[in-house]
Design an enzyme around this catalytic site. Sequence first.
Site, PDB file in Angstrom:
ATOM      1  N   TYR A  27       6.629  -7.154   7.732  1.00 37.23           N
ATOM      2  CA  TYR A  27       5.760  -8.851   7.790  1.00 37.23           C
ATOM      3  C   TYR A  27       4.738  -7.889   8.494  1.00 37.23           C
ATOM      4  O   TYR A  27       4.337  -7.742   9.402  1.00 37.23           O
ATOM      5  CB  TYR A  27       6.169  -9.301   8.745  1.00 37.23           C
ATOM      6  CG  TYR A  27       5.186 -10.811   9.036  1.00 37.23           C
ATOM      7  CD1 TYR A  27       6.040 -12.341   8.321  1.00 37.23           C
ATOM      8  CD2 TYR A  27       4.480 -10.766   9.433  1.00 37.23           C
ATOM      9  CE1 TYR A  27       5.263 -13.483   8.544  1.00 37.23           C
ATOM     10  CE2 TYR A  27       3.150 -11.658   9.736  1.00 37.23           C
ATOM     11  CZ  TYR A  27       3.822 -12.368   9.337  1.00 37.23           C
ATOM     12  OH  TYR A  27       3.096 -14.166   9.487  1.00 37.23           O
ATOM     13  N   THR A  28       2.783  -7.463   7.252  1.00 37.59           N
ATOM     14  CA  THR A  28       2.744  -7.263   8.271  1.00 37.59           C
ATOM     15  C   THR A  28       0.814  -7.865   9.026  1.00 37.59           C
ATOM     16  O   THR A  28      -0.140  -7.146   8.619  1.00 37.59           O
ATOM     17  CB  THR A  28       1.743  -5.617   7.482  1.00 37.59           C
ATOM     18  OG1 THR A  28       1.065  -6.101   5.237  1.00 37.59           O
ATOM     19  CG2 THR A  28       2.528  -4.680   6.867  1.00 37.59           C
ATOM     20  N   LYS A  78       8.833  -5.261  15.180  1.00 38.73           N
ATOM     21  CA  LYS A  78       8.685  -4.241  14.834  1.00 38.73           C
ATOM     22  C   LYS A  78       9.771  -2.972  16.023  1.00 38.73           C
ATOM     23  O   LYS A  78      10.336  -2.269  14.945  1.00 38.73           O
ATOM     24  CB  LYS A  78       7.205  -3.349  14.502  1.00 38.73           C
ATOM     25  CG  LYS A  78       6.088  -3.482  13.909  1.00 38.73           C
ATOM     26  CD  LYS A  78       6.576  -3.696  11.965  1.00 38.73           C
ATOM     27  CE  LYS A  78       6.781  -2.002  11.093  1.00 38.73           C
ATOM     28  NZ  LYS A  78       7.404  -1.671   9.675  1.00 38.73           N
ATOM     29  N   TYR A 135       3.363  -9.097  16.067  1.00 37.91           N
ATOM     30  CA  TYR A 135       3.582  -7.754  15.124  1.00 37.91           C
ATOM     31  C   TYR A 135       4.677  -6.449  15.683  1.00 37.91           C
ATOM     32  O   TYR A 135       5.332  -5.922  15.355  1.00 37.91           O
ATOM     33  CB  TYR A 135       2.613  -7.706  14.151  1.00 37.91           C
ATOM     34  CG  TYR A 135       2.726  -6.524  13.194  1.00 37.91           C
ATOM     35  CD1 TYR A 135       3.346  -6.515  12.114  1.00 37.91           C
ATOM     36  CD2 TYR A 135       2.064  -5.283  14.102  1.00 37.91           C
ATOM     37  CE1 TYR A 135       3.051  -5.577  11.969  1.00 37.91           C
ATOM     38  CE2 TYR A 135       1.919  -4.398  13.256  1.00 37.91           C
ATOM     39  CZ  TYR A 135       2.653  -4.358  12.177  1.00 37.91           C
ATOM     40  OH  TYR A 135       2.562  -2.921  10.855  1.00 37.91           O
ATOM     41  N   LEU A 160      13.472  -9.615   2.086  1.00 39.15           N
ATOM     42  CA  LEU A 160      13.945  -9.088   3.358  1.00 39.15           C
ATOM     43  C   LEU A 160      14.097 -10.029   4.707  1.00 39.15           C
ATOM     44  O   LEU A 160      14.591 -10.240   5.856  1.00 39.15           O
ATOM     45  CB  LEU A 160      12.882  -8.296   3.957  1.00 39.15           C
ATOM     46  CG  LEU A 160      13.369  -6.953   3.766  1.00 39.15           C
ATOM     47  CD1 LEU A 160      12.874  -7.086   2.102  1.00 39.15           C
ATOM     48  CD2 LEU A 160      12.573  -5.739   4.167  1.00 39.15           C
ATOM     49  N   ASP A 212       1.695   1.632  15.160  1.00 38.21           N
ATOM     50  CA  ASP A 212       0.648   2.134  16.709  1.00 38.21           C
ATOM     51  C   ASP A 212       0.806   1.096  17.816  1.00 38.21           C
ATOM     52  O   ASP A 212       1.318   0.985  19.124  1.00 38.21           O
ATOM     53  CB  ASP A 212      -0.332   2.911  16.481  1.00 38.21           C
ATOM     54  CG  ASP A 212      -1.066   1.838  15.071  1.00 38.21           C
ATOM     55  OD1 ASP A 212      -0.394   1.164  14.450  1.00 38.21           O
ATOM     56  OD2 ASP A 212      -1.942   1.908  15.448  1.00 38.21           O
ATOM     57  N   GLN A 231       0.657  -1.152  -0.145  1.00 37.60           N
ATOM     58  CA  GLN A 231      -0.189   0.394  -0.227  1.00 37.60           C
ATOM     59  C   GLN A 231       0.652   0.873   0.265  1.00 37.60           C
ATOM     60  O   GLN A 231       0.877   1.852  -0.905  1.00 37.60           O
ATOM     61  CB  GLN A 231      -1.475   0.246   1.145  1.00 37.60           C
ATOM     62  CG  GLN A 231      -1.780  -0.966   1.162  1.00 37.60           C
ATOM     63  CD  GLN A 231      -2.745  -0.873   2.589  1.00 37.60           C
ATOM     64  OE1 GLN A 231      -3.796   0.297   2.582  1.00 37.60           O
ATOM     65  NE2 GLN A 231      -2.366  -0.686   3.934  1.00 37.60           N
ATOM     66  N   VAL A 232       1.679   1.386   0.650  1.00 39.48           N
ATOM     67  CA  VAL A 232       2.506   2.486   0.836  1.00 39.48           C
ATOM     68  C   VAL A 232       3.134   2.562   0.321  1.00 39.48           C
ATOM     69  O   VAL A 232       3.735   3.753  -0.141  1.00 39.48           O
ATOM     70  CB  VAL A 232       3.090   2.354   2.328  1.00 39.48           C
ATOM     71  CG1 VAL A 232       4.380   4.145   2.850  1.00 39.48           C
ATOM     72  CG2 VAL A 232       2.000   2.028   3.208  1.00 39.48           C
TER      73      VAL A 232
HETATM   74  N1  LIG Z   1      -1.223  -1.548   6.890  1.00 42.06           N
HETATM   75  C1  LIG Z   1      -1.565  -0.843   7.777  1.00 42.06           C
HETATM   76  O1  LIG Z   1      -2.622  -0.184   8.767  1.00 42.06           O
HETATM   77  C2  LIG Z   1       0.073  -0.539   9.130  1.00 42.06           C
HETATM   78  C3  LIG Z   1      -0.048   0.480  10.397  1.00 42.06           C
HETATM   79  C4  LIG Z   1       0.643   0.595  10.841  1.00 42.06           C
HETATM   80  C5  LIG Z   1       2.486   0.402  10.719  1.00 42.06           C
HETATM   81  N2  LIG Z   1       2.211   0.092   9.577  1.00 42.06           N
HETATM   82  C6  LIG Z   1       3.933   0.217   8.903  1.00 42.06           C
HETATM   83  O2  LIG Z   1       3.296   1.055   7.622  1.00 42.06           O
HETATM   84  C7  LIG Z   1       4.387   0.024   6.481  1.00 42.06           C
HETATM   85  C8  LIG Z   1       4.049   0.034   5.246  1.00 42.06           C
HETATM   86  O3  LIG Z   1       2.261  -0.806   5.434  1.00 42.06           O
HETATM   87  P1  LIG Z   1       1.908  -1.910   4.399  1.00 42.06           P
HETATM   88  O4  LIG Z   1       0.237  -1.265   4.950  1.00 42.06           O
HETATM   89  O5  LIG Z   1       1.756  -0.872   2.610  1.00 42.06           O
HETATM   90  O6  LIG Z   1       2.093  -3.201   4.373  1.00 42.06           O
HETATM   91  P2  LIG Z   1       1.758  -4.295   3.169  1.00 42.06           P
HETATM   92  O7  LIG Z   1       0.519  -3.241   1.617  1.00 42.06           O
HETATM   93  O8  LIG Z   1       1.036  -4.961   3.172  1.00 42.06           O
HETATM   94  O9  LIG Z   1       3.022  -4.028   1.962  1.00 42.06           O
HETATM   95  C9  LIG Z   1       4.100  -5.085   2.473  1.00 42.06           C
HETATM   96  C10 LIG Z   1       5.006  -4.794   1.709  1.00 42.06           C
HETATM   97  O10 LIG Z   1       6.124  -5.742   1.939  1.00 42.06           O
HETATM   98  C11 LIG Z   1       6.362  -6.252   1.442  1.00 42.06           C
HETATM   99  N3  LIG Z   1       7.162  -7.678   1.734  1.00 42.06           N
HETATM  100  C12 LIG Z   1       6.897  -8.471   2.579  1.00 42.06           C
HETATM  101  N4  LIG Z   1       7.248 -10.000   2.869  1.00 42.06           N
HETATM  102  C13 LIG Z   1       8.496  -9.101   2.520  1.00 42.06           C
HETATM  103  C14 LIG Z   1       9.784  -9.924   2.013  1.00 42.06           C
HETATM  104  N5  LIG Z   1      10.223 -10.985   3.019  1.00 42.06           N
HETATM  105  N6  LIG Z   1      11.083  -9.483   1.313  1.00 42.06           N
HETATM  106  C15 LIG Z   1      10.873  -8.442   1.189  1.00 42.06           C
HETATM  107  N7  LIG Z   1       9.536  -7.774   0.512  1.00 42.06           N
HETATM  108  C16 LIG Z   1       8.528  -7.553   1.749  1.00 42.06           C
HETATM  109  C17 LIG Z   1       5.253  -6.842   0.776  1.00 42.06           C
HETATM  110  O11 LIG Z   1       5.556  -7.783  -0.554  1.00 42.06           O
HETATM  111  P3  LIG Z   1       4.975  -8.768  -1.450  1.00 42.06           P
HETATM  112  O12 LIG Z   1       3.836  -8.301  -2.330  1.00 42.06           O
HETATM  113  O13 LIG Z   1       6.100  -9.443  -2.482  1.00 42.06           O
HETATM  114  O14 LIG Z   1       4.195  -9.715  -0.082  1.00 42.06           O
HETATM  115  C18 LIG Z   1       4.499  -5.737   0.120  1.00 42.06           C
HETATM  116  O15 LIG Z   1       5.132  -4.840  -0.523  1.00 42.06           O
HETATM  117  C19 LIG Z   1       5.010  -0.875   7.615  1.00 42.06           C
HETATM  118  O16 LIG Z   1       5.729  -1.104   8.172  1.00 42.06           O
HETATM  119  C20 LIG Z   1       4.009  -1.662   8.437  1.00 42.06           C
HETATM  120  O17 LIG Z   1       4.125  -2.103   9.684  1.00 42.06           O
HETATM  121  C21 LIG Z   1       1.003  -0.846   8.598  1.00 42.06           C
END
Ligand SMILES: NC(=O)c1ccc[n+]([C@@H]2O[C@H](COP(=O)([O-])OP(=O)(O)OC[C@H]3O[C@@H](n4cnc5c(N)ncnc54)[C@H](OP(=O)(O)O)[C@@H]3O)[C@@H](O)[C@H]2O)c1
Length: 299
Positions: free
Chosen positions: A60-61, A128, A124, A36, A101, A11-12
Amino acid sequence: MRILLTGATGQVGGELLQTLRPLGEVIAPARGEMDLANAPSVREMIRAVRPRWIVNPAAYTAVDKAESEPELAYAINAEAVGVMGQEAQAIGAGVIHFSTDYVFDGSGSAPYRETDATSPVSVYGASKLAGERALAESGAGHMIFRTSWVYGARGKNFLLTILKLARERETLRVVADQYGAPTWSRDLARMTAEVIGQCEAKARNGEIAGVLADTGGVCHAAGTGETTWYGFALEAVRLQQEREPNARFAEIEAITTAEYPTPAKRPANSRMNCGRLMERFGWKMMDWRDSLREVLAEL
Ligand SMILES: NC(=O)c1ccc[n+]([C@@H]2O[C@H](COP(=O)([O-])OP(=O)(O)OC[C@H]3O[C@@H](n4cnc5c(N)ncnc54)[C@H](OP(=O)(O)O)[C@@H]3O)[C@@H](O)[C@H]2O)c1
């Protein structure tokens, strides 16, 4: 200027791919090229690319799944981040990392500040937090944006799930006792590009690490305003009903966390004070209701 971007399929990361492009050459390896979960592949990629910035939204989300896969969650969310920090430190690159958070236990009644004590209640969240610490200990110039409840028009997120289920079902039961702020992925990506631009302006082609030593560290970056998951679902369905007057959507029913047990515990208070982001970079995150309207218009 070369920027190494991880997680461009997320997403981000998907939004960052767009907002970082005007700043320089964005290199966004696929998971197969830089996994990763495999620290040596992270090291090799950074050594090959020699970026000025590493931007790391990959993580890892899967919050609930992490409870049964802690090793994998730690490898991706902590070890790999430590390696990025070590390699960045060696070449003087800056690291922009994203955290959550969920590093807090949610017991406080006020919005969390960066200086508040962390105490994660899930694997998780703990993984983090370990990533934050590994990055700080690496000595690299870095910025850690802690965000919450990320959503957008693409990807796997609460909004898209709720809208899908609201079309399929008569009633939806949604948790109404966890407080936080939905954050638009694009707002985060725009803010990140702005921060990099401001750091570059201060560095004037010199060392980025020195600039980050002054202005870097942890910075809370979540949507403005607050709601519950129930409030978010209600507003999303209400606005979508306005857009589609003839469609039928589910009734949204408020329930407690206790009525919706999940493998991972979640903080009841996820609200974050984003004053530091404003003080240091003059950036105010969008109010979640305004960004929700923009996202719905994109669907
Ligand atoms: N989503 C939320 O509500 C939320 C809330 C608070 C903080 N955050 C933080 O915000 C950041 C962005 O979150 P997001 O929602 O954009 O996450 P997301 O949509 O789940 O995307 C995660 C990304 O990480 C990649 N990834 C996962 N495992 C990997 C690996 N082993 N090697 C390489 N790439 C890998 C995924 O690739 P694939 O497509 O190949 O799986 C995907 O591109 C993260 O740091 C998360 O912890 C998220």
